[in-house]
Design a protein around this motif. Structure first.
Motif, PDB file in Angstrom:
ATOM      1  N   MET A   1       0.804  -1.123   0.152  1.00  0.00           N
ATOM      2  CA  MET A   1       0.329  -0.024  -0.049  1.00  0.00           C
ATOM      3  C   MET A   1       1.118   1.125  -0.231  1.00  0.00           C
ATOM      4  O   MET A   1       1.499   1.553   0.826  1.00  0.00           O
ATOM      5  CB  MET A   1      -0.852   0.516   1.585  1.00  0.00           C
ATOM      6  N   LYS A   2       0.776   1.992  -0.778  1.00  0.00           N
ATOM      7  CA  LYS A   2       1.213   3.560  -0.846  1.00  0.00           C
ATOM      8  C   LYS A   2       1.650   4.453   0.515  1.00  0.00           C
ATOM      9  O   LYS A   2       0.230   4.649   0.733  1.00  0.00           O
ATOM     10  CB  LYS A   2       0.920   4.140  -2.380  1.00  0.00           C
ATOM     11  N   SER A   3       2.484   4.949   0.924  1.00  0.00           N
ATOM     12  CA  SER A   3       1.646   5.287   1.960  1.00  0.00           C
ATOM     13  C   SER A   3       2.223   6.477   0.988  1.00  0.00           C
ATOM     14  O   SER A   3       1.690   7.532   0.211  1.00  0.00           O
ATOM     15  CB  SER A   3       3.816   5.574   2.368  1.00  0.00           C
ATOM     16  N   PRO A   4       1.157   7.709   2.239  1.00  0.00           N
ATOM     17  CA  PRO A   4       0.642   9.396   1.895  1.00  0.00           C
ATOM     18  C   PRO A   4       1.972   9.853   1.563  1.00  0.00           C
ATOM     19  O   PRO A   4       2.737  10.290   2.257  1.00  0.00           O
ATOM     20  CB  PRO A   4      -0.092   9.979   2.791  1.00  0.00           C
ATOM     21  N   ALA A   5       1.514  10.952   0.483  1.00  0.00           N
ATOM     22  CA  ALA A   5       3.195  11.860   0.653  1.00  0.00           C
ATOM     23  C   ALA A   5       3.193  12.834   1.197  1.00  0.00           C
ATOM     24  O   ALA A   5       2.316  12.913   2.223  1.00  0.00           O
ATOM     25  CB  ALA A   5       2.318  12.318  -0.857  1.00  0.00           C
ATOM     26  N   ARG A   6       4.396  13.188   1.697  1.00  0.00           N
ATOM     27  CA  ARG A   6       4.574  14.765   2.546  1.00  0.00           C
ATOM     28  C   ARG A   6       3.974  15.697   1.996  1.00  0.00           C
ATOM     29  O   ARG A   6       3.383  16.002   1.021  1.00  0.00           O
ATOM     30  CB  ARG A   6       5.942  14.556   2.312  1.00  0.00           C
ATOM     31  N   PRO A   7       2.669  16.271   2.505  1.00  0.00           N
ATOM     32  CA  PRO A   7       1.724  17.097   2.361  1.00  0.00           C
ATOM     33  C   PRO A   7       2.907  18.877   2.274  1.00  0.00           C
ATOM     34  O   PRO A   7       2.142  19.494   1.882  1.00  0.00           O
ATOM     35  CB  PRO A   7       1.501  17.857   4.385  1.00  0.00           C
ATOM     36  N   LEU A   8       4.098  19.019   2.010  1.00  0.00           N
ATOM     37  CA  LEU A   8       4.742  20.317   1.592  1.00  0.00           C
ATOM     38  C   LEU A   8       4.465  20.295  -0.039  1.00  0.00           C
ATOM     39  O   LEU A   8       5.068  19.149  -0.678  1.00  0.00           O
ATOM     40  CB  LEU A   8       6.256  20.370   2.346  1.00  0.00           C
ATOM     41  N   ARG A   9       4.020  21.253  -0.441  1.00  0.00           N
ATOM     42  CA  ARG A   9       3.887  21.556  -1.704  1.00  0.00           C
ATOM     43  C   ARG A   9       3.564  23.329  -1.374  1.00  0.00           C
ATOM     44  O   ARG A   9       3.986  23.942  -0.943  1.00  0.00           O
ATOM     45  CB  ARG A   9       2.851  21.203  -2.327  1.00  0.00           C
TER      46      ARG A   9
END
Length: 368
Positions: A1-9
Motif C-alpha cells: 500500500m502506498k504511503s501518503p505523500a509528504r504534505p509540503l508543496r
C-alpha cells in the motif's frame, strides 16, 4: 500500500502571475515589458509561467543561454533576452539559431559580436553602467560601442539599457542620479531605452522608457517599503504550504528544538509542521516568524530543522494533526518571513528545494 505523500508543496497561481504582468503594463502603458523568468521563474517554474504568459508577453528575460534554450525547447516563441549576454563567442551561434537577443555589457562581448557570422541580424541590448558598478560599459564607452554595433552589417535592433541600484528606496536621490548619467551618456541618440526593473516600474515613471523588465513584482511581491500604495494591487503567485504532523503540550520552562533556543514562558501547545531548511525554508528564521494554521496567524518557536519546524498552537484548541499550514502566500506575505529571517523574498523563492513539488494552478488548463 502506498504511503501518503509528504504534505509540503508550493502552489503557483498562474492567474496571479498574469494579473501582475498586466498591472506592470498598465503602469507603463507606452512601454513593452519583458517578463523576467530567470532562475526557473524565481523558483516558480519558468516553463509553466512562460506558457501562461506567452499569448500576452512582449518577451521574456533570462540570465543565460541554458535558461533560454529550456524555454525554446518547451515551445516558447516569444522574444527572449539574455540578461548576462553570452559567456563565450561560440554561444553566439546558439543564440543566432534560437533567435535570442543578447545584452552586451563589456568590450569583450562587443568584440565577439562584431566578429560573429550569424545567419540573421543579431539584436543587442547595450548595457551602460550608470552607477550600479556591477557590469556595463562606462558612460564614456557607450557612444563608441553604439556606433560600432550600428555600423555592423550583421547587427539588427539595438536597445540601450541600465540597471538601478536603489530604485526600491523611493526617497533616495541615487536613482535620479543614475537616470541623469544614462541620459548624458546617450546624448541625442534615438534608440529604445530600458531602465525600469520592478521597483522603477512602481515608483519611477520617468524611467519607464520603451521597455520595462518586471521581475519580483511579477510574482506578487513588492520591492518597495511596506504600505506603498502602488504595490497594493499585486497578487502573491506562490503559496508554500504544509500540514501539522505532531502536537504536544509542554509546561512552562521546557525548551523547544535544537539548542533550546526557545523556552516556554507559559504552558504551551506545540505543533510540528513538515518543512525545513532542506526544503528552502530559511534556517535563520527567528522565534516569532509568522505562519498560519487553518488561516489563522501564529508564530514559529525554536530553531528550524532540516525537515521540520515547531509552531506555537497555544490558544488553538481545535488544531489537529493534518491541519494546513501556510508558510507564505496570501495570508503570510513572503516579505514578512524574509524580514524575520534576515533575507529577501528573492532568496526564499529561488531557494525552494527540489523535493518541494510545484503545483501550477489556473491558466495552465489553457495549454495542457
Amino acid at each position: 500500500m502506498k504511503s501518503p505523500a509528504r504534505p509540503l508543496r508550493a502552489r503557483i497561481h498562474l492567474d496571479a502571475v498574469l494579473h501582475n504582468y498586466r498591472y506592470a503594463k498598465r503602469l507603463a502603458p507606452s512601454a513593452r515589458a519583458l517578463a523576467v523568468v530567470k532562475a526557473n521563474g524565481y523558483g516558480h517554474g519558468a516553463i509553466s509561467l512562460a506558457r501562461a504568459l506567452a499569448s500576452e508577453a512582449d518577451g521574456f528575460a533570462v540570465a543565460c543561454i541554458d535558461e533560454a534554450m529550456e524555454l525554446r525547447e518547451s515551445g516558447i516563441r516569444n522574444p527572449i533576452l539574455l540578461l548576462e549576454g553570452v559567456f563565450a563567442p561560440d554561444e553566439i551561434a546558439l543564440a543566432d539559431r534560437a533567435g535570442l537577443a543578447m545584452v552586451v555589457h563589456s568590450r569583450q562581448q562587443l568584440e565577439w559580436v562584431l566578429a560573429a557570422r550569424p545567419s540573421r541580424p543579431l539584436e543587442c541590448w547595450i548595457k551602460l553602467d550608470s552607477g550600479m558598478h556591477r557590469v556595463g560599459l562606462a558612460p564614456g564607452e557607450f557612444a563608441g560601442a553604439h556606433a560600432a554595433l550600428a555600423d555592423c552589417p550583421h547587427v539588427g535592433n539595438l536597445v540601450a539599457m541600465s540597471h538601478f541600484a536603489r530604485a526600491d528606496e523611493p526617497e533616495h536621490p541615487y536613482t535620479e542620479r543614475q537616470i541623469a548619467v544614462f541620459g548624458q551618456a546617450l546624448g541625442g541618440l534615438r534608440i529604445p531605452r530600458s531602465l525600469a526593473n520592478s521597483a522603477a516600474i512602481l515608483a519611477w515613471p520617468q524611467a519607464h522608457g520603451e521597455w520595462t523588465r518586471p521581475g519580483l513584482m511579477l510574482y506578487g511581491i513588492s520591492p518597495l517599503p511596506d504600505g506603498h500604495p502602488l504595490a497594493t494591487p499585486l497578487q502573491p503567485a506562490m503559496t508554500l504550504e504544509s500540514a501539522i504532523l505532531s502536537i504536544r503540550d509542554l509546561e512552562a520552562g521546557e525548551p523547544v528544538g535544537y539548542g533550546g533556543r526557545f523556552v516556554c514562558d507559559r504552558p504551551t501547545r506545540v505543533g510540528v509542521a513538515a518543512v525545513g531548511y532542506a526544503d528552502g525554508y530559511p534556517r535563520h528564521a527567528r522565534d516569532g516568524t509568522p505562519v498560519a494554521v487553518k488561516g489563522r496567524r501564529t508564530r514559529i518557536i525554536g530553531r528550524v530543522s532540516m525537515d521540520m519546524i515547531t509552531l506555537d498552537l497555544t490558544g488553538m484548541a481545535d488544531a489537529r494533526i493534518g491541519d494546513p499550514v501556510e508558510l507564505w502566500g496570501t495570508t503570510i506575505p513572503a516579505n514578512e518571513v524574509a524580514q524575520a529571517s534576515d533575507t529577501i523574498a528573492y532568496q526564499l523563492f529561488t531557494g525552494i528545494g527540489r523535493r518541494v513539488p510545484l503545483i501550477h494552478e489556473g491558466l495552465q488548463t489553457q495549454w495542457k
